[in-house]
Design a protein around this motif. Sequence first.
Motif, PDB file in Angstrom:
ATOM      1  N   GLY A 144     -16.213 -13.740  -3.391  1.00  0.00           N
ATOM      2  CA  GLY A 144     -15.404 -12.601  -2.961  1.00  0.00           C
ATOM      3  C   GLY A 144     -14.702 -11.999  -4.178  1.00  0.00           C
ATOM      4  O   GLY A 144     -14.859 -12.483  -5.299  1.00  0.00           O
ATOM      5  N   CYS A 159     -16.040  -4.029   4.687  1.00  0.00           N
ATOM      6  CA  CYS A 159     -16.335  -5.459   4.515  1.00  0.00           C
ATOM      7  C   CYS A 159     -15.563  -6.353   5.488  1.00  0.00           C
ATOM      8  O   CYS A 159     -14.403  -6.102   5.802  1.00  0.00           O
ATOM      9  CB  CYS A 159     -15.990  -5.857   3.080  1.00  0.00           C
ATOM     10  N   GLU A 176      -8.883  -4.921   1.000  1.00  0.00           N
ATOM     11  CA  GLU A 176     -10.321  -5.198   1.031  1.00  0.00           C
ATOM     12  C   GLU A 176     -11.118  -3.892   1.098  1.00  0.00           C
ATOM     13  O   GLU A 176     -10.593  -2.866   1.534  1.00  0.00           O
ATOM     14  CB  GLU A 176     -10.673  -6.097   2.226  1.00  0.00           C
ATOM     15  N   CYS A 220     -12.069 -13.641  -0.328  1.00  0.00           N
ATOM     16  CA  CYS A 220     -11.812 -12.526  -1.227  1.00  0.00           C
ATOM     17  C   CYS A 220     -10.306 -12.298  -1.290  1.00  0.00           C
ATOM     18  O   CYS A 220      -9.647 -12.213  -0.253  1.00  0.00           O
ATOM     19  CB  CYS A 220     -12.514 -11.287  -0.669  1.00  0.00           C
ATOM     20  N   PHE A 266     -15.800  -9.931   4.953  1.00  0.00           N
ATOM     21  CA  PHE A 266     -16.101 -11.232   4.326  1.00  0.00           C
ATOM     22  C   PHE A 266     -15.157 -12.340   4.807  1.00  0.00           C
ATOM     23  O   PHE A 266     -15.594 -13.384   5.270  1.00  0.00           O
ATOM     24  CB  PHE A 266     -16.019 -11.071   2.813  1.00  0.00           C
ATOM     25  N   LYS A 274     -10.726  -3.180  -5.500  1.00  0.00           N
ATOM     26  CA  LYS A 274     -11.552  -3.055  -6.714  1.00  0.00           C
ATOM     27  C   LYS A 274     -10.972  -2.026  -7.669  1.00  0.00           C
ATOM     28  O   LYS A 274     -11.065  -2.161  -8.889  1.00  0.00           O
ATOM     29  CB  LYS A 274     -12.981  -2.656  -6.339  1.00  0.00           C
ATOM     30  N   PHE A 328      -8.151  -9.260   0.625  1.00  0.00           N
ATOM     31  CA  PHE A 328      -7.781  -9.188   2.047  1.00  0.00           C
ATOM     32  C   PHE A 328      -6.296  -9.445   2.261  1.00  0.00           C
ATOM     33  O   PHE A 328      -5.682  -8.841   3.121  1.00  0.00           O
ATOM     34  CB  PHE A 328      -8.601 -10.200   2.875  1.00  0.00           C
TER      35      PHE A 328
HETATM   36  S1  SF4 Z   1     -17.025  -6.281  -0.712  1.00  0.00           S
HETATM   37 FE1  SF4 Z   1     -16.439  -8.031  -1.972  1.00  0.00          FE
HETATM   38  S2  SF4 Z   1     -14.622  -7.354  -3.043  1.00  0.00           S
HETATM   39 FE2  SF4 Z   1     -14.892  -5.962  -1.344  1.00  0.00          FE
HETATM   40  S3  SF4 Z   1     -13.624  -6.843   0.263  1.00  0.00           S
HETATM   41 FE3  SF4 Z   1     -15.694  -7.628   0.534  1.00  0.00          FE
HETATM   42  S4  SF4 Z   1     -15.709  -9.568  -0.539  1.00  0.00           S
HETATM   43 FE4  SF4 Z   1     -13.913  -8.441  -1.226  1.00  0.00          FE
END
Ligand code: SF4
Length: 463
Positions: free
Chosen positions: A220, A174, A170, A162, A176, A291, A165
């Motif tokens: 991601g 999360c 992030e 993603c 990820f 986001k 990060f």
């Molecule tokens: S939920 Fe998705 S967008 Fe948010 S940090 Fe994790 S991988 Fe990235």
Amino acid sequence: MSRIAELAKKYPTLHKDVIVKWEMMVNGMRDSRDLDKVSVWRPASHGSYLSYDEDFTMARLKAETPWRVREDAVLLPDRLWMKTGLGFLLHRKERSPYVIREVSEGRFGIYEGGEELVYDGLYATPRKQRTAAEGVTSKGTPVQDLVELNRRCYRVVPVRFCEYFRAGEECKFCNFNHTQEDARSIGLNRPVTIAPDETAEAFKIYGSEVKLLEGFLESGGFKKSDTEASVNCRFVEQLSSALPYETHMKLVAEAMPRKELLRLRDAGLLGVRFQMEVFDERLFSVVNPGKAKHMSREEWLEAFQNAVEIFGVGNVAAKFVGGVTLQGPDGYSTWQEARDSHMEGDRWMISHGVFPSMQALRWAPGSPFSKDIANRQKFPPTEFFLDLAVAHHETMKEYGLYEKLNKFLYCGFCCVTNPYAGEVGMIETAGDIGKWMSDVVPYEQNWIAQFLDSLKSPAEKGK
Ligand code: SF4
């Protein structure tokens, strides 16, 4: 009185299986050797360790339970199912009040405090486990490294990292990218990207063995929508043309502008789920900084409306993380406030023709929220999710969204084990998940209907 009985008394309109599912999703179970009887070898490439929380790491898994780690895969708890066809992913939690034990072959019970049997209607449904030698592409890559198959449903992760990060943006719950490092720490290889043409080859191998019904692509987060759409368009095009039949292919992604949604639809995509995580106006950018930079909250809401216009009512979903607005210094101080704010989001989505789903908040090791021990005290109780289940169901009925739902958006075959997906309405309407899916899937492809039939006594079968 057991906790499950107490909840059943509190929520008389909910089927007991819904209550058991959420109690297990929220409180999980302590480790035991019986969990291995309901575990599957997951290739490192799948990289999701949601079956564990607390301070769990792969290094710890290897040190404490070496039989659960091999060169190319880890043995992770899978799912248990109930007689309504509802299921849940086993979730190991060190401080859980529950232990799961096998009570007879293939049938499991929940023991509260480790001693008292409080529910014994859980069933394992073994799946065929592949070995790398069983299916490889022409380049020698095991097909299961490219496509995650869950009986007739599939998941493809084109990009396993993603971008948020890198800048420390992030989502706060999360981990990820950390799962990459975690896997590497014990020598498991998890490629960051995969090639669309080789993935299409793997897809073709699976799709010729079983009729694939539905699935989704998920990566991601991306900073730029056009990059995200381009990557996914290539995969959608190649996967769609790999099979002689249509699968219900969806994309799980960030919100994106209208023109990118049109590109994806034209490439063959049938629906989308935007991972908004938090609806709350104040907390959207606090919990999801990356986001919120990607698109403002207003633009996210506009994207949902565009998606409904482009893919149609019933083909667009949202995902929220239940209870995440309780975490951190800016979070709500009571779970009831967080619940009400979540309900507002559900209501907005349903009234705009979008199907909201919900993931139970997990303590993901390595995530920003997991670094503050105080957050452990702020997990919502099961009541948080059950209140939402009731309210969600009422709102779905009010807007007639159950009737308009494409059943493959959240299909009953694997998604009923995961986020809340309208299970209250599914059971109320059809009685069980096998029957819920029966008008869109013939019996020979409806593994849940077959499995539920196999549990019936000869007398029940004769009815
Ligand atoms: S939920 Fe998705 S967008 Fe948010 S940090 Fe994790 S991988 Fe990235």
